[in-house]
Structures are given as C-alpha cells and as structure tokens.
Design an enzyme around this catalytic site. Structure first.
Site, PDB file in Angstrom:
ATOM      1  N   TYR A 143     -17.866  25.691 -17.656  1.00 31.76           N
ATOM      2  CA  TYR A 143     -19.094  25.026 -17.214  1.00 31.76           C
ATOM      3  C   TYR A 143     -20.163  25.038 -18.313  1.00 31.76           C
ATOM      4  CZ  TYR A 143     -18.115  24.378 -12.203  1.00 31.76           C
ATOM      5  OH  TYR A 143     -17.634  23.952 -10.996  1.00 31.76           O
ATOM      6  N   LYS A 194      -5.136  32.157 -15.977  1.00 29.88           N
ATOM      7  CA  LYS A 194      -4.029  31.299 -16.421  1.00 29.88           C
ATOM      8  C   LYS A 194      -3.553  31.865 -17.755  1.00 29.88           C
ATOM      9  CE  LYS A 194      -1.372  27.656 -15.966  1.00 29.88           C
ATOM     10  NZ  LYS A 194      -0.324  27.575 -14.942  1.00 29.88           N
ATOM     11  N   ASP A 226      -2.489  28.700 -10.404  1.00 33.44           N
ATOM     12  CA  ASP A 226      -1.686  27.765  -9.596  1.00 33.44           C
ATOM     13  C   ASP A 226      -1.001  28.510  -8.454  1.00 33.44           C
ATOM     14  OD1 ASP A 226      -0.207  29.080 -11.556  1.00 33.44           O
ATOM     15  OD2 ASP A 226       1.087  27.374 -12.032  1.00 33.44           O
ATOM     16  N   ASP A 250     -14.552  27.915  -8.478  1.00 30.48           N
ATOM     17  CA  ASP A 250     -15.056  26.717  -7.808  1.00 30.48           C
ATOM     18  C   ASP A 250     -13.956  26.124  -6.928  1.00 30.48           C
ATOM     19  OD1 ASP A 250     -16.814  24.495  -7.281  1.00 30.48           O
ATOM     20  OD2 ASP A 250     -15.615  23.324  -8.693  1.00 30.48           O
ATOM     21  N   ASP A 254     -13.261  26.567  -2.508  1.00 28.61           N
ATOM     22  CA  ASP A 254     -13.153  25.445  -1.566  1.00 28.61           C
ATOM     23  C   ASP A 254     -11.905  25.595  -0.689  1.00 28.61           C
ATOM     24  OD1 ASP A 254     -15.468  24.173  -2.474  1.00 28.61           O
ATOM     25  OD2 ASP A 254     -14.537  22.190  -2.460  1.00 28.61           O
TER      26      ASP A 254
END
Ligand code: IPM
Ligand code: MG
Length: 367
Positions: A143, A194, A226, A250, A254
């Site tokens: 970000y 990751k 993942d 983020d 969700d």
C-alpha cells in the site's frame, strides 16, 4: 468524577452519515448510563471533504484527529470519485489518515453470532462457533512501498509499479501486537505470507519465527496466503488469531467478514504506538443504498464498542453496547442484508431506536 472524552467523528460518504448518527445516539445514552461525558467534534474526510474543500484529507481534519482521544469513522468512497487522479480519491484520504496517525495495527474480529448462523453463505456446521481475529499490518507493505506509480518506459510503453516492502522493525512491531492479542484470546497465532515466492514474505516469516521465542505460551503456525484463503472457507474454526501484511489482510478480512453472514456486521480498530486510535467498520460506503435508510448500522455500533474497549479502556460500556446488539438480534430484528425467514426487517434509523430502547431496558432507572 465524570470521565470526559473528546471524540472526532468522521461520517464520510455514502451510508456513512446514517450509520454514524446511530452510533452517536447510542454513545449519548451509554454516556449517561456509565457516567461518561463524550464531547463530539465532526470533520470531513473522503469524497465529502474533496467536494467541500478540494482534498480528501484536509489539514483541519488531521488536526482534530490528532488532538482527540479517539476517532470514529464510518465509511468513505463513491462512484462519482472513482475516476479521479489518485491524490484526490477518497481512499487516499483514509490511507493518509492511517499513515499520519501511525496506526500500524488493525484488529478485525470475526465472530459468528448464533442468531445469524442462517445468514452465512456457508453451512451452519462450518461457521458455528467461529471466533477469530485478523491482525492486519496497516501502514506498510504494498500500500505504501516505493517506487509506485504509472511510468512510461523509453519505448513509450506504460508500466504500473507498486512495491511490497517491509523492514524487520515493521514486522516485529505488528508481530508483537499479534502475539499479545493471541495470548489474550485462544493462544494460537497463524502468520500468513507468501514466503514460497516473495522475499518480503521470507523476511516476514523469519522475523515472526524469531519473535515466537518471546511468547512460548502462544502456538505459532504459518500458512501461505492462497492456502489461508482456502482454509478460511473450508474450516474457519481452526483459526484463533491471524497476523498478516497489509494487502493480504485486506483480502482475508473480507473473507472472514463474510463467514459471519454479512460484511455489515464487522467492526475494526486501528491502533498505533501512541495517540488516538481509529475505529471503523470493515465495510465500505455502499453508495447504492445511501440515503435509503436500508443500511446496517451494526458494524458501526460494534466499532463504537471497540472504541470504548481499546481506545478509551471503558470495557463495561463496550460490553453494554455489544449486549444490546445481541439482544436486538435475539428479539428477531434484522436489517435487510441479514434477514432470514421469520425475522422482522428494520431500517437503519429504526435499528438505532430499538438499540436505544434495549439500552434503557437494561438500566430502567436511567429513563
Ligand atoms: C479496508 C478498505 C480500504 C483498504 C480501502 C477503502 C482503502 O478496503 O479498510 O479494508 O484497502 O484498506
Ligand atoms: Mg478492504
């Protein structure tokens, strides 16, 4: 003596003002009942600030936020601002506020309320009892990393660039918050990265692993992002506390939100090393239903409870507010996003009125 707090209100855009109005009414009642005095100061952010003052995070807003005890934000953004250059976008105002207040730790709890089992898109046996916390790093990673931008190469081709970078110190400070959080909860921490592909994630994993020696009572595990996304929908009950970077957090928050039936239910707290925290729902400004009195204000109310607990250390007042939300659902009331057969659907304002009634009933003498 009555404890006094100065709260900066940032209603923002879309459904923001409607859900903020509910939160403020409830805070006034809680204040009377718990002998707390809230002094409210309202400021503009996002599209509303852009339209009125030409920028999404005016200096006045930042000043008011810096000089208060806690910041309560509703939501920002809307279609009409989506095409603007990035510095003018509502999201830039929010990201700027997080960065300027140094709010590096974002706590996003996702708890299934038994009354809302039916509202989840997953099977009840999968989501029943889910109670997890996503600790998202909020002021670093892709970000904010440099270089960033859309550049033109020597061959005249456009190239979009963002940079995912973390320093060891940035990882350590969010890691410590996460270990402390896990310690106060179920004692399990899952770090998501990751590391099989990204160097920045390798450093993340190495630092979190090192930190673990300071928290022998917390059980640490690691997952690739993942796999974590898959595990969250496959068997979410395996998670207690999750710590991850800005972008992964983020996305995963969700998913975690939707486990609970509606993103309209999820609150969040953003905290720094010092200074006021920022408390906001995980959901956005829902411009499609703005002004229609259909918004679910419960995430805003629960964010207000997080403000009372984490920002003002008034856990009794926080519990009152949370209990009122539970009682509201228990009585069979719903907003449209979480409705199910046999429940009574209410608008945003009526939801607020019912919550106030419930607060009064819990303390009859305050009427
Ligand atoms: C969130 C939102 C924000 C983010 C947007 C509105 C900038 O999606 O708080 O999760 O990406 O952090
Ligand atoms: Mg998001």
């Amino acid at each position: 003596m009555t404890q006094s707090y100065r709260i900066t209100l940032l209603p923002g855009d879309g459904i923001g003002p409607e859900i903020m109005a509910v939160a403020v009414d409830l805070l006034k009642v809680i204040g009377q009942q718990q002998d707390l005095n809230f002094e409210f100061q309202e400021a503009l952010i996002g599209g509303a600030a852009l339209d009125a003052m030409g920028e999404p995070l005016p200096a006045q807003t930042l000043d008011l936020c810096r000089g208060c005890d806690a910041v309560l934000l509703a939501a920002i953004g809307g279609y009409q601002w989506d095409g603007l250059p990035r510095p003018l976008r509502p999201e830039t105002g929010l990201l700027g506020l997080r960065a300027r207040l140094g709010l590096f730790a974002n706590l996003r709890p996702a708890q299934i309320l038994p009354q809302l089992l039916d509202a989840s898109s997953l099977k009840p046996e999968v989501v029943e009892g889910v109670d997890l916390m996503v600790v998202r790093e909020l002021t670093g990673g892709i970000y904010f990393g440099e270089p960033k931008g859309i550049f033109t190469t020597e061959l005249g081709e456009q190239r979009g660039v963002n940079t995912m970078a973390y320093s060891a110190a940035e990882i350590d400070r969010i890691g410590r918050v996460a270990f402390e959080t896990a310690r106060k909860r179920g004692g399990k921490l899952c770090s998501v990265d990751k590391a099989n592909v990204l160097e920045v994630s390798q450093l993340w994993r190495d630092r979190i692993t090192l930190l673990a020696t300071d928290y022998p009572d917390v059980e640490l595990s690691h997952l690739y992002v993942d796999n974590a996304a898959m595990q969250l929908v496959r068997w979410p009950k395996q998670f207690d506390t999750i710590v991850t970077s800005n972008l992964f957090g983020d996305i995963l928050s969700d998913i975690a939100a939707m486990l609970t039936g509606s993103i309209g239910m999820l609150p969040s707290a953003s905290l720094g090393a010092e200074g006021p925290g920022l408390f906001e729902p995980v959901h956005g400004s829902a411009p499609d239903i703005a002004g229609k009195d259909q918004a679910n204000p419960l995430a805003q109310v629960l964010s207000t409870a997080m403000m009372l607990r984490y920002g003002l250390h008034q856990s009794k007042a926080a519990e009152k507010l949370e209990a009122a939300v539970l009682a509201f659902l228990e009585a069979g009331y719903r907003t449209i996003d979480i409705q199910s057969p046999g429940t009574t659907v209410l608008g945003c304002r009526a939801t607020g009125d019912h919550l106030i009634d419930i607060l009064h009933q819990s303390q009859p003498s305050s009427r």
